[in-house]
Design a protein around this motif. Structure first.
Motif, PDB file in Angstrom:
ATOM      1  N   ILE A  18      -4.143  -7.261  -0.928  1.00  0.00           N
ATOM      2  CA  ILE A  18      -4.538  -5.791  -0.581  1.00  0.00           C
ATOM      3  C   ILE A  18      -5.706  -5.701   0.606  1.00  0.00           C
ATOM      4  CG2 ILE A  18      -4.238  -4.308  -3.356  1.00  0.00           C
ATOM      5  CD1 ILE A  18      -6.541  -4.984  -3.305  1.00  0.00           C
ATOM      6  N   ALA A  19      -5.490  -5.535   1.274  1.00  0.00           N
ATOM      7  CA  ALA A  19      -6.495  -5.193   2.260  1.00  0.00           C
ATOM      8  C   ALA A  19      -8.008  -5.142   1.943  1.00  0.00           C
ATOM      9  CB  ALA A  19      -6.057  -4.421   3.610  1.00  0.00           C
ATOM     10  N   PRO A  20      -9.101  -5.268   2.180  1.00  0.00           N
ATOM     11  CA  PRO A  20     -10.644  -4.688   1.268  1.00  0.00           C
ATOM     12  C   PRO A  20     -10.765  -3.611   1.693  1.00  0.00           C
ATOM     13  CG  PRO A  20     -10.411  -7.259   3.032  1.00  0.00           C
ATOM     14  CD  PRO A  20      -9.508  -6.055   3.215  1.00  0.00           C
ATOM     15  N   ALA A  21     -11.241  -2.730   0.584  1.00  0.00           N
ATOM     16  CA  ALA A  21     -11.608  -1.596   0.661  1.00  0.00           C
ATOM     17  C   ALA A  21     -12.580  -1.370   2.344  1.00  0.00           C
ATOM     18  CB  ALA A  21     -12.214  -1.191  -0.804  1.00  0.00           C
ATOM     19  N   VAL A  22     -12.740  -0.315   2.271  1.00  0.00           N
ATOM     20  CA  VAL A  22     -13.549  -0.293   3.613  1.00  0.00           C
ATOM     21  C   VAL A  22     -15.014  -0.311   3.253  1.00  0.00           C
ATOM     22  CG1 VAL A  22     -14.196   1.606   4.976  1.00  0.00           C
ATOM     23  CG2 VAL A  22     -12.185   1.928   4.307  1.00  0.00           C
TER      24      VAL A  22
ATOM     25  N   GLY B  31     -15.440 -11.261  -2.285  1.00  0.00           N
ATOM     26  CA  GLY B  31     -13.974 -10.687  -1.973  1.00  0.00           C
ATOM     27  C   GLY B  31     -14.079 -11.944  -1.352  1.00  0.00           C
ATOM     28  N   ILE B  32     -14.482 -12.985  -2.071  1.00  0.00           N
ATOM     29  CA  ILE B  32     -14.581 -14.780  -1.632  1.00  0.00           C
ATOM     30  C   ILE B  32     -12.971 -14.810  -2.144  1.00  0.00           C
ATOM     31  CG2 ILE B  32     -16.838 -15.326  -1.244  1.00  0.00           C
ATOM     32  CD1 ILE B  32     -16.129 -17.333  -4.586  1.00  0.00           C
ATOM     33  N   LEU B  33     -11.737 -14.821  -2.833  1.00  0.00           N
ATOM     34  CA  LEU B  33     -10.868 -15.257  -3.225  1.00  0.00           C
ATOM     35  C   LEU B  33      -9.664 -14.461  -2.196  1.00  0.00           C
ATOM     36  CD1 LEU B  33     -11.924 -15.096  -7.399  1.00  0.00           C
ATOM     37  CD2 LEU B  33     -11.803 -17.196  -5.763  1.00  0.00           C
ATOM     38  N   ASN B  34      -9.342 -15.605  -2.241  1.00  0.00           N
ATOM     39  CA  ASN B  34      -7.956 -15.706  -1.201  1.00  0.00           C
ATOM     40  C   ASN B  34      -7.941 -13.974  -0.278  1.00  0.00           C
ATOM     41  OD1 ASN B  34      -6.110 -17.212  -0.562  1.00  0.00           O
ATOM     42  ND2 ASN B  34      -4.146 -16.296  -2.324  1.00  0.00           N
ATOM     43  N   PRO B  35      -8.750 -13.928   0.596  1.00  0.00           N
ATOM     44  CA  PRO B  35      -9.019 -12.463   1.035  1.00  0.00           C
ATOM     45  C   PRO B  35      -7.943 -12.177   1.864  1.00  0.00           C
ATOM     46  CG  PRO B  35     -10.763 -14.270   1.405  1.00  0.00           C
ATOM     47  CD  PRO B  35     -10.099 -14.638   0.763  1.00  0.00           C
ATOM     48  N   GLY B  36      -7.938 -11.001   1.858  1.00  0.00           N
ATOM     49  CA  GLY B  36      -6.763  -9.954   2.945  1.00  0.00           C
ATOM     50  C   GLY B  36      -5.546 -10.612   2.646  1.00  0.00           C
TER      51      GLY B  36
ATOM     52  N   ALA C  45     -10.626  -1.465  -7.264  1.00  0.00           N
ATOM     53  CA  ALA C  45     -11.505  -1.609  -9.053  1.00  0.00           C
ATOM     54  C   ALA C  45     -11.656  -2.711  -9.000  1.00  0.00           C
ATOM     55  CB  ALA C  45     -11.234  -0.254  -9.382  1.00  0.00           C
ATOM     56  N   ILE C  46     -10.264  -3.201  -9.367  1.00  0.00           N
ATOM     57  CA  ILE C  46     -10.010  -4.385 -10.815  1.00  0.00           C
ATOM     58  C   ILE C  46     -10.889  -5.452  -9.133  1.00  0.00           C
ATOM     59  CG2 ILE C  46      -8.309  -6.499 -11.389  1.00  0.00           C
ATOM     60  CD1 ILE C  46      -6.512  -3.636 -11.995  1.00  0.00           C
ATOM     61  N   LYS C  47     -10.382  -5.356  -8.528  1.00  0.00           N
ATOM     62  CA  LYS C  47     -10.947  -7.137  -7.606  1.00  0.00           C
ATOM     63  C   LYS C  47     -11.948  -6.803  -7.149  1.00  0.00           C
ATOM     64  CE  LYS C  47     -10.684  -9.495  -3.763  1.00  0.00           C
ATOM     65  NZ  LYS C  47     -10.049 -11.420  -3.907  1.00  0.00           N
ATOM     66  N   ALA C  48     -12.515  -5.751  -7.147  1.00  0.00           N
ATOM     67  CA  ALA C  48     -14.133  -5.974  -6.875  1.00  0.00           C
ATOM     68  C   ALA C  48     -15.271  -5.856  -8.338  1.00  0.00           C
ATOM     69  CB  ALA C  48     -15.083  -4.125  -6.209  1.00  0.00           C
TER      70      ALA C  48
ATOM     71  N   GLU D 203       1.101  -0.925  -0.115  1.00  0.00           N
ATOM     72  CA  GLU D 203       0.060  -0.279  -0.438  1.00  0.00           C
ATOM     73  C   GLU D 203       0.982   1.469   0.248  1.00  0.00           C
ATOM     74  OE1 GLU D 203      -2.974  -0.096   2.952  1.00  0.00           O
ATOM     75  OE2 GLU D 203      -3.681  -2.218   2.525  1.00  0.00           O
ATOM     76  N   ARG D 204       2.179   1.134   0.841  1.00  0.00           N
ATOM     77  CA  ARG D 204       3.282   2.152   1.262  1.00  0.00           C
ATOM     78  C   ARG D 204       3.692   2.401  -0.566  1.00  0.00           C
ATOM     79  NH1 ARG D 204       6.305   2.321   6.533  1.00  0.00           N
ATOM     80  NH2 ARG D 204       4.213   1.654   7.468  1.00  0.00           N
ATOM     81  N   GLU D 205       3.743   1.593  -1.297  1.00  0.00           N
ATOM     82  CA  GLU D 205       4.347   1.560  -2.920  1.00  0.00           C
ATOM     83  C   GLU D 205       2.893   1.997  -3.621  1.00  0.00           C
ATOM     84  OE1 GLU D 205       6.429  -0.903  -6.037  1.00  0.00           O
ATOM     85  OE2 GLU D 205       6.754  -2.248  -3.979  1.00  0.00           O
ATOM     86  N   LEU D 206       2.814   1.353  -3.728  1.00  0.00           N
ATOM     87  CA  LEU D 206       1.245   2.081  -4.365  1.00  0.00           C
ATOM     88  C   LEU D 206       0.723   2.919  -4.591  1.00  0.00           C
ATOM     89  CD1 LEU D 206      -1.253  -0.989  -4.829  1.00  0.00           C
ATOM     90  CD2 LEU D 206       0.740  -0.725  -6.214  1.00  0.00           C
ATOM     91  N   GLY D 207       0.477   3.748  -3.576  1.00  0.00           N
ATOM     92  CA  GLY D 207       0.274   5.122  -3.059  1.00  0.00           C
ATOM     93  C   GLY D 207      -1.508   5.312  -3.445  1.00  0.00           C
TER      94      GLY D 207
END
Length: 463
Positions: A455-459, A447-452, A438-441, A425-429
């Motif tokens: 990237i952490a789940p969006a809020v 959110g069932i595929l290898n969750p966590g 957005a791609i994950k969603a 997350e720090r590297e991506l900004g």
């Protein structure tokens, strides 16, 4: 729910004693738990059936290969369905005319190499775990290896994929042609996605003609800075070794303690270089030796000696496990880090890692792919000692920060998994992170595929 999963895949494991063995990969410092169940499919259709059941019941799905990963990307959780793809181990097609092979995801890297050897071809990506890791796992993490400096990483060899999406639909993306630019490059999107966007079940890879016989040299340096200067000089001279590895003093001593080869453990750094250019190899190594300045240089006289030096480098991980065991007994553990920086900052990285080890009081042994600036600082800790664990985490975080400070990345080839999620997350900004979400969603709305992982789940994510 179990009945539905069994109907989708007859080989379903629910025995608690067996589930424990599917709990985690090789990474330390990452949480894990025995999963709800483990499915061991043999076809894409079975994987699709499992994903349809998982989607209907919102079951988290953790894809696994050989579990040789070093970032916690294959770690299970208590409520998860593990989909183990090691049973999908068929080589479906080898096409010498087009220099391609199509394999199921569970085919072991070394098995593919052996299968195409009889056609005079090879599959170049060679992660350290090449004798046990699977092609599907290599693709999911975009694995590299020692020969990346000349031949590149996994993504450069992936032509096409069969992927089961979160809802059980089967996507076939990429192509078998040598060229093709139609549409978005979906195949590359899934390479390195660590099972968070879909479950890879089949892979079509590009093959190369086998390399000519190789020779190897060892250069011993009085300082890491001198070794770094040599790497820069080799690159500036336009030379392309098939392997260019850096080993620091602590790593060198660990290798000698594990399997003695008579290497000088008094030097500060060692470069291992190879040229796989057959009759030209000797001349190519002489040019590389000239770039090493005043270093002591030893050239292997034949292929057997060259193979012995390469084997010593491949012994890095067992040598570190031996060092951890002799230092801390049964509690000894190795946390394998993986950072990449511009080649011109290589010496700064190694010297900075040494200072971090001194400051935190932990043993750090560094080895890695100097030719592309990708190094592995290995942190030795005592799992049973909270103070040692805390010091190891501090050293790990400081190394991550140093890599970014030097203009690098938090992972060159091992992936993000659980271990480096916060650092990614720090590297991506914020903008890069938003695009990832957005791609994950879009591909995994529940959110069932290898969750966590990664990237952490969006809020506002269902996960």
């Amino acid at each position: 729910m179990i009945a539905e999963l069994t109907a989708a895949c007859a080989d379903l494991v629910t025995d608690p004693d067996l589930l424990v063995s599917y709990q985690r990969d090789e990474a330390d410092l990452c949480d894990s738990a025995p999963p709800l169940a483990v499915a061991r499919p043999r076809t894409t259709e079975e994987v699709a059936g499992l994903l349809r059941v998982a989607a209907a019941h919102r079951i988290p799905v953790v894809p696994q290969g050989a579990r040789t990963g070093l970032a916690g990307g294959a770690n299970a959780s208590a409520n998860a369905l593990v989909v183990s793809l090691t049973g999908m181990d068929r080589i479906l097609d080898v096409d010498p005319a087009n220099r391609t092979a199509t394999v199921q995801a569970g085919v072991v890297n070394s098995a593919l190499r052996e299968a195409v050897r009889e056609h005079g071809l090879t599959y170049p990506p060679d992660p350290g775990s090449w004798e046990s890791s699977t092609i599907g796992g290599n693709v999911a993490t975009n694995a590299g290896g020692m020969c990346c400096v000349k031949y590149g990483v996994t993504t450069e060899y992936v032509l096409g994929l069969t992927v089961v999406l979160a809802d059980g639909e089967v996507l076939r993306c990429g192509r078998r042609t040598a060229k093709g630019v139609a549409g978005y490059d979906l195949a590359r999107l899934f390479v390195g996605s660590e099972g968070t966007l879909g479950v890879i079940t089949e892979v079509t890879v590009k093959l190369r003609p086998q390399a000519e016989p190789a020779l190897t040299l060892v250069a011993e340096f009085p300082s890491v800075a001198k070794a770094g200067e040599a790497v820069s000089a080799i690159t500036a001279a336009g030379l392309t070794p098939s392997l260019l590895e850096l080993i620091d003093r602590t790593m060198l001593r660990a290798l000698e303690a594990y399997r003695p080869m008579g290497l000088d453990t008094g030097v500060q750094a060692l470069l291992l270089a190879a040229a796989d250019t057959g009759p030209r190899a000797q001349a190519d190594l002489e040019k590389i030796a000239q770039c090493c300045g005043d270093a002591e240089v030893y050239v292997a006289t034949d292929a057997a000696e060259a193979d012995a030096l390469l084997t010593a480098r491949r012994n890095a991980h067992p040598a570190l496990e031996h060092l951890a065991a002799t230092t801390f007994g049964d509690g000894g553990a190795v946390v394998v880090d993986d950072v990449a920086v511009p080649r011109s900052r290589l010496a700064d990285l190694v010297e900075g890692v040494e200072r971090i080890g001194e400051r935190t009081g932990v043993i750090v042994a560094t080895v890695g792919h100097a030719g592309d600036g990708n190094l592995h600082p290995n942190i030795i800790i005592d799992r049973t000692d909270p103070a040692s664990l805390a010091a190891g985490r501090r050293a790990f975080d400081d190394i991550m920060a140093l890599g970014l400070e030097l203009g690098g990345t938090v992972t060159g080839e091992h992936g993000v998994g659980l271990l480096k999620r916060d650092w990614l997350e720090r590297e991506l900004g914020p903008v890069g992170l938003r695009v990832h979400h957005a791609i994950k969603a879009a591909l995994d709305p529940h959110g069932i595929l290898n969750p966590g992982k990664v990237i952490a789940p969006a809020v506002d994510s269902p996960a």
